[in-house]
Design a protein around this motif. Structure first.
Motif, PDB file in Angstrom:
ATOM      1  N   CYS A   3     -10.187   6.177  21.081  1.00 46.80           N
ATOM      2  CA  CYS A   3     -11.400   6.445  21.665  1.00 46.80           C
ATOM      3  C   CYS A   3     -12.421   5.250  21.364  1.00 46.80           C
ATOM      4  CB  CYS A   3     -11.992   7.739  20.869  1.00 46.80           C
ATOM      5  SG  CYS A   3     -12.543   7.687  19.267  1.00 46.80           S
ATOM      6  N   GLY A   4     -11.669   4.082  20.700  1.00 46.12           N
ATOM      7  CA  GLY A   4     -12.538   2.919  20.518  1.00 46.12           C
ATOM      8  C   GLY A   4     -13.607   3.047  19.047  1.00 46.12           C
ATOM      9  N   HIS A   5     -13.722   4.299  18.451  1.00 44.19           N
ATOM     10  CA  HIS A   5     -14.717   4.087  17.554  1.00 44.19           C
ATOM     11  C   HIS A   5     -14.187   3.536  16.139  1.00 44.19           C
ATOM     12  CE1 HIS A   5     -17.818   6.720  19.092  1.00 44.19           C
ATOM     13  NE2 HIS A   5     -17.022   7.142  20.115  1.00 44.19           N
ATOM     14  N   LEU A   6     -14.989   3.477  15.231  1.00 42.04           N
ATOM     15  CA  LEU A   6     -14.696   2.873  13.785  1.00 42.04           C
ATOM     16  C   LEU A   6     -13.761   3.681  13.053  1.00 42.04           C
ATOM     17  CD1 LEU A   6     -18.363   1.915  12.818  1.00 42.04           C
ATOM     18  CD2 LEU A   6     -16.327   0.306  13.614  1.00 42.04           C
ATOM     19  N   LEU A   7     -13.100   3.107  12.166  1.00 43.29           N
ATOM     20  CA  LEU A   7     -11.847   3.718  11.376  1.00 43.29           C
ATOM     21  C   LEU A   7     -12.596   3.879   9.663  1.00 43.29           C
ATOM     22  CD1 LEU A   7      -8.685   1.924  12.445  1.00 43.29           C
ATOM     23  CD2 LEU A   7      -9.794   4.212  13.427  1.00 43.29           C
ATOM     24  N   ASP A   8     -12.020   5.038   9.050  1.00 42.87           N
ATOM     25  CA  ASP A   8     -12.310   4.976   7.725  1.00 42.87           C
ATOM     26  C   ASP A   8     -11.106   4.999   6.912  1.00 42.87           C
ATOM     27  OD1 ASP A   8     -14.986   5.223   7.163  1.00 42.87           O
ATOM     28  OD2 ASP A   8     -15.226   7.216   7.604  1.00 42.87           O
ATOM     29  N   VAL A   9     -11.138   4.417   5.471  1.00 41.08           N
ATOM     30  CA  VAL A   9      -9.946   4.617   4.748  1.00 41.08           C
ATOM     31  C   VAL A   9      -9.872   6.121   4.162  1.00 41.08           C
ATOM     32  CG1 VAL A   9      -8.626   3.679   3.130  1.00 41.08           C
ATOM     33  CG2 VAL A   9      -9.796   2.135   4.327  1.00 41.08           C
ATOM     34  N   LYS A  10      -8.984   6.720   4.318  1.00 44.12           N
ATOM     35  CA  LYS A  10      -8.912   7.953   3.771  1.00 44.12           C
ATOM     36  C   LYS A  10      -7.786   8.469   2.572  1.00 44.12           C
ATOM     37  CE  LYS A  10     -11.949  10.289   6.130  1.00 44.12           C
ATOM     38  NZ  LYS A  10     -12.991  10.997   5.614  1.00 44.12           N
ATOM     39  N   MET A  19       0.810  -1.334  -0.110  1.00 42.64           N
ATOM     40  CA  MET A  19       0.018   0.097  -0.033  1.00 42.64           C
ATOM     41  C   MET A  19       0.897   1.097  -0.140  1.00 42.64           C
ATOM     42  SD  MET A  19      -3.347  -0.974   2.597  1.00 42.64           S
ATOM     43  CE  MET A  19      -2.185  -1.646   3.668  1.00 42.64           C
ATOM     44  N   ASP A  20       0.608   2.446  -0.593  1.00 38.09           N
ATOM     45  CA  ASP A  20       1.236   3.505  -0.758  1.00 38.09           C
ATOM     46  C   ASP A  20       1.010   4.624   0.378  1.00 38.09           C
ATOM     47  OD1 ASP A  20      -0.751   5.230  -3.506  1.00 38.09           O
ATOM     48  OD2 ASP A  20      -1.141   4.882  -1.325  1.00 38.09           O
ATOM     49  N   SER A  21       1.756   5.324   0.325  1.00 40.12           N
ATOM     50  CA  SER A  21       1.688   6.551   1.599  1.00 40.12           C
ATOM     51  C   SER A  21       0.698   7.446   1.135  1.00 40.12           C
ATOM     52  CB  SER A  21       3.005   7.198   1.528  1.00 40.12           C
ATOM     53  OG  SER A  21       3.209   7.853   0.378  1.00 40.12           O
ATOM     54  N   ASP A  22      -0.144   7.171   0.182  1.00 44.24           N
ATOM     55  CA  ASP A  22      -1.265   8.232   0.083  1.00 44.24           C
ATOM     56  C   ASP A  22      -2.668   8.088   0.554  1.00 44.24           C
ATOM     57  OD1 ASP A  22      -1.771  10.747  -1.317  1.00 44.24           O
ATOM     58  OD2 ASP A  22      -2.899   9.822  -2.790  1.00 44.24           O
ATOM     59  N   SER A  23      -2.532   7.156   1.512  1.00 41.67           N
ATOM     60  CA  SER A  23      -3.897   6.665   2.218  1.00 41.67           C
ATOM     61  C   SER A  23      -3.417   6.500   3.764  1.00 41.67           C
ATOM     62  CB  SER A  23      -4.489   5.602   1.581  1.00 41.67           C
ATOM     63  OG  SER A  23      -3.493   4.226   1.669  1.00 41.67           O
ATOM     64  N   TRP A  24      -4.443   6.505   4.245  1.00 36.38           N
ATOM     65  CA  TRP A  24      -4.189   6.320   5.990  1.00 36.38           C
ATOM     66  C   TRP A  24      -5.663   5.707   6.518  1.00 36.38           C
ATOM     67  CZ3 TRP A  24      -4.540  10.944   3.503  1.00 36.38           C
ATOM     68  CH2 TRP A  24      -5.477  12.028   3.924  1.00 36.38           C
ATOM     69  N   LEU A  25      -5.544   5.558   7.745  1.00 39.07           N
ATOM     70  CA  LEU A  25      -6.877   5.195   8.455  1.00 39.07           C
ATOM     71  C   LEU A  25      -7.142   6.253   9.393  1.00 39.07           C
ATOM     72  CD1 LEU A  25      -6.077   1.446   9.460  1.00 39.07           C
ATOM     73  CD2 LEU A  25      -7.430   2.321   7.642  1.00 39.07           C
ATOM     74  N   GLU A  26      -8.367   6.646   9.372  1.00 39.54           N
ATOM     75  CA  GLU A  26      -8.762   7.742  10.395  1.00 39.54           C
ATOM     76  C   GLU A  26     -10.139   7.542  11.197  1.00 39.54           C
ATOM     77  OE1 GLU A  26     -10.564  12.340   9.562  1.00 39.54           O
ATOM     78  OE2 GLU A  26      -8.541  11.670   8.481  1.00 39.54           O
ATOM     79  N   CYS A  27     -10.001   8.025  12.373  1.00 41.87           N
ATOM     80  CA  CYS A  27     -11.207   7.502  13.282  1.00 41.87           C
ATOM     81  C   CYS A  27     -12.561   8.590  12.871  1.00 41.87           C
ATOM     82  CB  CYS A  27     -10.883   8.047  14.712  1.00 41.87           C
ATOM     83  SG  CYS A  27     -12.228   7.660  16.019  1.00 41.87           S
ATOM     84  N   ILE A  28     -13.606   7.959  12.756  1.00 43.44           N
ATOM     85  CA  ILE A  28     -14.921   8.885  12.464  1.00 43.44           C
ATOM     86  C   ILE A  28     -15.077   9.582  13.542  1.00 43.44           C
ATOM     87  CG2 ILE A  28     -15.438   6.728  10.886  1.00 43.44           C
ATOM     88  CD1 ILE A  28     -17.715   6.154  12.808  1.00 43.44           C
ATOM     89  N   SER A  29     -14.570   9.283  14.798  1.00 39.25           N
ATOM     90  CA  SER A  29     -15.159  10.343  15.932  1.00 39.25           C
ATOM     91  C   SER A  29     -14.227  11.234  16.207  1.00 39.25           C
ATOM     92  CB  SER A  29     -15.523   9.305  17.103  1.00 39.25           C
ATOM     93  OG  SER A  29     -15.861  10.025  18.193  1.00 39.25           O
TER      94      SER A  29
END
Length: 417
Positions: free
Chosen positions: A28-35, A1-11
């Motif tokens: 915080c324990g909330h879900l993640l999005d791929v950004k 996977m390249d460096s142009d994406s990351w995981l980010e908490c939705i909260s």
């Protein structure tokens, strides 16, 4: 996977490396999005001219070295004139996800999820499942030469789906409990035995599933429908489609997002119940029950994302339908359009019918119903809900006698009302 994406908490919006094997926010324990960064660069690409498939939309998916594919996606979008006329609306389409390689929409998520697992060097993948997830994961794991462990609720999985998982070589653990308990156990097991979890808690699963929305727009010649209706079980699809179309809207590929409507069975409806109360939190159903086994989930992990999709679109909503309405809608779709879907899929047609009767959907709206799994996934339920076969002696006189009686009756007597 390249460096142009990351995981980010939705909260709390905490960011994590895209290669980090986590499923919820450590803060915080909330879900993640791929950004993704710089999605605008896709506007100049030639991907629009490529044949429809999940990986056609690779500019909006993780960049991977290893892609595990079974030629998923490109499911038909049927213009359902007969059903539309019967229901009293003008423009209706059915996106039939049962045409994917293992017979359900799960293949979209698994081609991305298993590809990520392979790229990260995992050897074992795992999931909890009411059926379709286990069948799909087992197939993609076999293709990837990976081991697969699935946790299923004992005695509460349709045999068609169980047969697939067994045939693909999965290790199957039948839990003496419901799906929600199986999901808790597989999460604990993944931590202890370093297995890669591929339930929709995994944000990469949803990246593949968002391509349902992309294909709908693509197949409608880039005309955005007013409404998309789909079943809600663990709530991954409604979350994924909303996320994908929001990404397109933000870079100007589309000018609006369709109204998102989620349908749940009455006996398993934590999200619909929350919506009807105008709440932003859900009360889980401890003992979910419905004939639609694929959505028999009382603690949907993506409830927060689902409510975001419902409240985030104009006139978005959720509705419940009874098991009787689901089974009737299953026959209605089959007998007007020749499309055979499993009960969970038919909940969208039952929901559409109810919403039209309640005045929630206007006659002129362009509506797309997403059906998520093939009818042969659960043949026993279909057989039980239909008329009995007519037993007849093997001679023409007996056949003539029976057919003469049938033909005298109105044809409508043998069709769904």
């Amino acid at each position: 996977m390249d460096s142009d994406s990351w995981l980010e908490c939705i909260s709390c919006h905490e960011k994590y490396d895209a290669r980090k094997m986590i499923y919820t926010c450590e803060k915080c324990g909330h879900l993640l999005d791929v950004k993704y960064g710089n999605l605008e660069t896709a506007l100049d690409g030639d991907w629009k001219d490529k044949p429809i498939s999940v990986w056609k939309y690779s500019p909006f998916l993780p960049r991977l070295k290893n892609v595990i594919s079974l030629n998923e996606g490109k499911t038909n979008l049927y213009h359902c004139l007969n059903l539309a006329e019967k229901l009293g609306i003008k423009k209706l389409w059915v996106k039939n996800e049962g045409e994917n390689p293992t017979g359900s929409f799960k293949d979209r998520g698994m081609t991305v999820g298993v590809s990520v697992a392979k790229s990260l060097g995992n050897k074992i993948v795992a999931c909890a499942s009411t059926g379709n997830t286990s069948a799909s994961l087992a197939a993609y794991a076999a293709k990837a030469k990976m081991s697969c462990v699935v946790f299923i609720p004992s005695g509460k999985i349709a045999l068609g789906k169980l047969a697939q998982a067994m045939m693909y070589g999965a290790i199957i653990l039948a839990i003496k409990g419901n799906f929600d308990q199986a999901l808790e156990l597989v999460q604990e097991s993944c931590e202890k035995f370093h297995m890669y979890l591929l339930n929709s808690l995994n944000p990469y699963r949803l990246e593949g599933q968002k391509t349902i929305g992309y294909e709908i727009i693509d197949q409608l010649n880039w005309q955005v429908p007013e409404t998309i209706i789909l079943p809600i079980g663990n709530a991954g699809n409604i979350s994924a489609i909303y996320k994908g179309l929001l990404e397109w809207k933000e870079i100007g590929l589309i000018d609006r997002i369709p109204r998102m409507i989620g349908i749940q069975a009455e006996g398993s409806a934590p999200i619909a119940n929350a919506y009807k109360k105008g709440e932003r939190e859900v009360t889980f159903v401890e003992k979910p029950e419905t004939v639609a086994t694929a959505i028999r989930i009382g603690k949907p992990v993506n409830w927060e994302k689902a409510l975001r999709a419902i409240y985030g679109t104009e006139r978005g909503m959720a509705e419940t339908v009874s098991d009787g309405e689901i089974l009737e809608a299953q026959k209605m779709l089959a007998r007007t359009e020749g499309i055979f879907v499993e009960p969970a899929s038919a909940s969208t047609i039952a929901g559409l019918r109810k919403l039209i009767m309640n005045g929630e959907i206007h006659r002129s709206e362009r509506v797309v119903c997403v059906t998520t799994g093939h009818g042969l996934k659960d043949p026993d339920t279909a057989i039980k809900s239909c008329e009995e076969t007519i037993q007849v002696e093997a001679n023409i006189q007996e056949i003539e006698k029976i057919l003469s009686e049938i033909i005298k009756k109105p044809v409508e007597a043998y069709a769904i009302e």
